[in-house]
Design a protein around this motif. Structure first.
Motif, PDB file in Angstrom:
ATOM      1  N   UNK A 163      -2.308   4.402   6.197  1.00  0.00           N
ATOM      2  CA  UNK A 163      -2.297   3.487   5.056  1.00  0.00           C
ATOM      3  C   UNK A 163      -3.387   3.932   4.089  1.00  0.00           C
ATOM      4  N   UNK A 164      -2.992   4.229   2.878  1.00  0.00           N
ATOM      5  CA  UNK A 164      -3.935   4.715   1.862  1.00  0.00           C
ATOM      6  C   UNK A 164      -4.505   3.503   1.138  1.00  0.00           C
ATOM      7  N   UNK A 165      -5.502   2.868   1.741  1.00  0.00           N
ATOM      8  CA  UNK A 165      -6.030   1.622   1.186  1.00  0.00           C
ATOM      9  C   UNK A 165      -7.462   1.734   0.678  1.00  0.00           C
ATOM     10  N   UNK A 166      -8.202   2.738   1.115  1.00  0.00           N
ATOM     11  CA  UNK A 166      -9.567   2.914   0.638  1.00  0.00           C
ATOM     12  C   UNK A 166      -9.551   3.816  -0.592  1.00  0.00           C
ATOM     13  N   UNK A 167      -9.805   3.219  -1.753  1.00  0.00           N
ATOM     14  CA  UNK A 167      -9.721   3.950  -3.022  1.00  0.00           C
ATOM     15  C   UNK A 167     -10.644   5.159  -3.098  1.00  0.00           C
TER      16      UNK A 167
ATOM     17  N   UNK B 207      -7.325  12.388  -0.974  1.00  0.00           N
ATOM     18  CA  UNK B 207      -5.989  12.684  -0.451  1.00  0.00           C
ATOM     19  C   UNK B 207      -6.030  13.857   0.519  1.00  0.00           C
ATOM     20  N   UNK B 208      -6.874  14.836   0.244  1.00  0.00           N
ATOM     21  CA  UNK B 208      -6.958  16.022   1.109  1.00  0.00           C
ATOM     22  C   UNK B 208      -7.403  15.653   2.532  1.00  0.00           C
ATOM     23  N   UNK B 209      -8.162  14.540   2.663  1.00  0.00           N
ATOM     24  CA  UNK B 209      -8.612  14.109   3.985  1.00  0.00           C
ATOM     25  C   UNK B 209      -7.464  13.604   4.861  1.00  0.00           C
ATOM     26  N   UNK B 210      -6.345  13.271   4.242  1.00  0.00           N
ATOM     27  CA  UNK B 210      -5.155  12.842   4.978  1.00  0.00           C
ATOM     28  C   UNK B 210      -4.188  14.004   5.189  1.00  0.00           C
TER      29      UNK B 210
ATOM     30  N   UNK C  32       3.952  18.535  -3.094  1.00  0.00           N
ATOM     31  CA  UNK C  32       5.343  18.352  -2.682  1.00  0.00           C
ATOM     32  C   UNK C  32       5.552  17.271  -1.632  1.00  0.00           C
ATOM     33  N   UNK C  33       4.465  16.695  -1.112  1.00  0.00           N
ATOM     34  CA  UNK C  33       4.601  15.657  -0.083  1.00  0.00           C
ATOM     35  C   UNK C  33       5.110  14.344  -0.667  1.00  0.00           C
ATOM     36  N   UNK C  34       5.532  13.468   0.234  1.00  0.00           N
ATOM     37  CA  UNK C  34       6.037  12.154  -0.167  1.00  0.00           C
ATOM     38  C   UNK C  34       5.126  11.064   0.406  1.00  0.00           C
ATOM     39  N   UNK C  35       4.799  10.100  -0.449  1.00  0.00           N
ATOM     40  CA  UNK C  35       4.100   8.896  -0.003  1.00  0.00           C
ATOM     41  C   UNK C  35       5.069   7.737  -0.172  1.00  0.00           C
ATOM     42  N   UNK C  36       4.855   6.704   0.637  1.00  0.00           N
ATOM     43  CA  UNK C  36       5.793   5.587   0.670  1.00  0.00           C
ATOM     44  C   UNK C  36       5.062   4.312   0.281  1.00  0.00           C
ATOM     45  N   UNK C  37       5.671   3.520  -0.597  1.00  0.00           N
ATOM     46  CA  UNK C  37       5.138   2.215  -0.954  1.00  0.00           C
ATOM     47  C   UNK C  37       5.658   1.219   0.073  1.00  0.00           C
TER      48      UNK C  37
ATOM     49  N   UNK D 215       0.847  -1.200   0.000  1.00  0.00           N
ATOM     50  CA  UNK D 215       0.000   0.000   0.000  1.00  0.00           C
ATOM     51  C   UNK D 215       0.877   1.242   0.000  1.00  0.00           C
ATOM     52  N   UNK D 216       0.259   2.345  -0.328  1.00  0.00           N
ATOM     53  CA  UNK D 216       0.902   3.640  -0.205  1.00  0.00           C
ATOM     54  C   UNK D 216       0.601   4.155   1.195  1.00  0.00           C
ATOM     55  N   UNK D 217       1.582   4.768   1.817  1.00  0.00           N
ATOM     56  CA  UNK D 217       1.411   5.297   3.174  1.00  0.00           C
ATOM     57  C   UNK D 217       1.803   6.767   3.191  1.00  0.00           C
ATOM     58  N   UNK D 218       1.138   7.499   4.068  1.00  0.00           N
ATOM     59  CA  UNK D 218       1.461   8.912   4.266  1.00  0.00           C
ATOM     60  C   UNK D 218       1.401   9.207   5.754  1.00  0.00           C
ATOM     61  N   UNK D 219       2.531   9.568   6.324  1.00  0.00           N
ATOM     62  CA  UNK D 219       2.642   9.936   7.730  1.00  0.00           C
ATOM     63  C   UNK D 219       1.878   8.983   8.646  1.00  0.00           C
TER      64      UNK D 219
END
Length: 150
Positions: free
Chosen positions: A100-104, A108-111, A116-121, A93-97
């Motif tokens: 876990x960004x799992x609900x399609x 993104x604004x809700x997170x 310029x931010x970074x998401x992590x696989x 999954x992609x993660x941000x701070x």
């Protein structure tokens, strides 16, 4: 709507002439995302390298995942195997701070994701226990995701 401003040099030059002024039609490009309407995000891959994606400021997690897929699908392939995205998103999954960004369908604004931010696989885990501990197919996916952008 007139293209010539009254009182302008061109307007004074043609005043009284038989020249007709054709109204200018305006074109609307509101359906095309403009730069300020896009988020540029950096995706940190499993091997520590990064790549950038752009999505609309109003994008959902599903749209971000599609942008990631598009980057991999457009890159020159060193390995001619096709990536099974359903497998990838089922185990990674992609993660941000810490999220876990799992609900399609989530936005993104809700997170709090901003330009310029970074998401992590990352490997998807439940309660700290990996879904797949020694799956050989998983290792193939990790290798594919690591080499695709080189």
């Amino acid at each position: 709507m007139s293209c010539i401003v009254e009182g302008s040099a061109l307007g004074r030059a043609i005043e009284g002439s038989a020249a007709s002024v054709v109204p200018r039609k305006s074109f609307s490009y509101c359906k095309l995302p403009q730069q300020r309407q896009l988020l540029k995000l950096t995706v940190l891959k499993l091997d520590g390298t990064c790549f950038d994606v752009q999505v609309a400021r109003t994008a959902s997690v599903g749209e971000l995942k599609q942008a990631v897929e598009d980057v991999f699908n457009q890159s020159p392939k060193e390995d001619h195997r096709k990536i099974s995205w359903s497998h990838v998103w089922g185990h990674f999954c992609l993660c941000y701070e810490g999220y876990k960004l799992i609900n399609d369908k989530e936005f993104l604004r809700d997170f709090g994701i901003r330009d310029g931010d970074q998401v992590v696989l990352r490997k998807l885990e439940i309660c700290g226990i990996s879904w797949l501990e020694t799956d050989e197919h998983e290792k193939d996916v990790v290798n594919l995701l690591s080499i695709e952008q080189r």
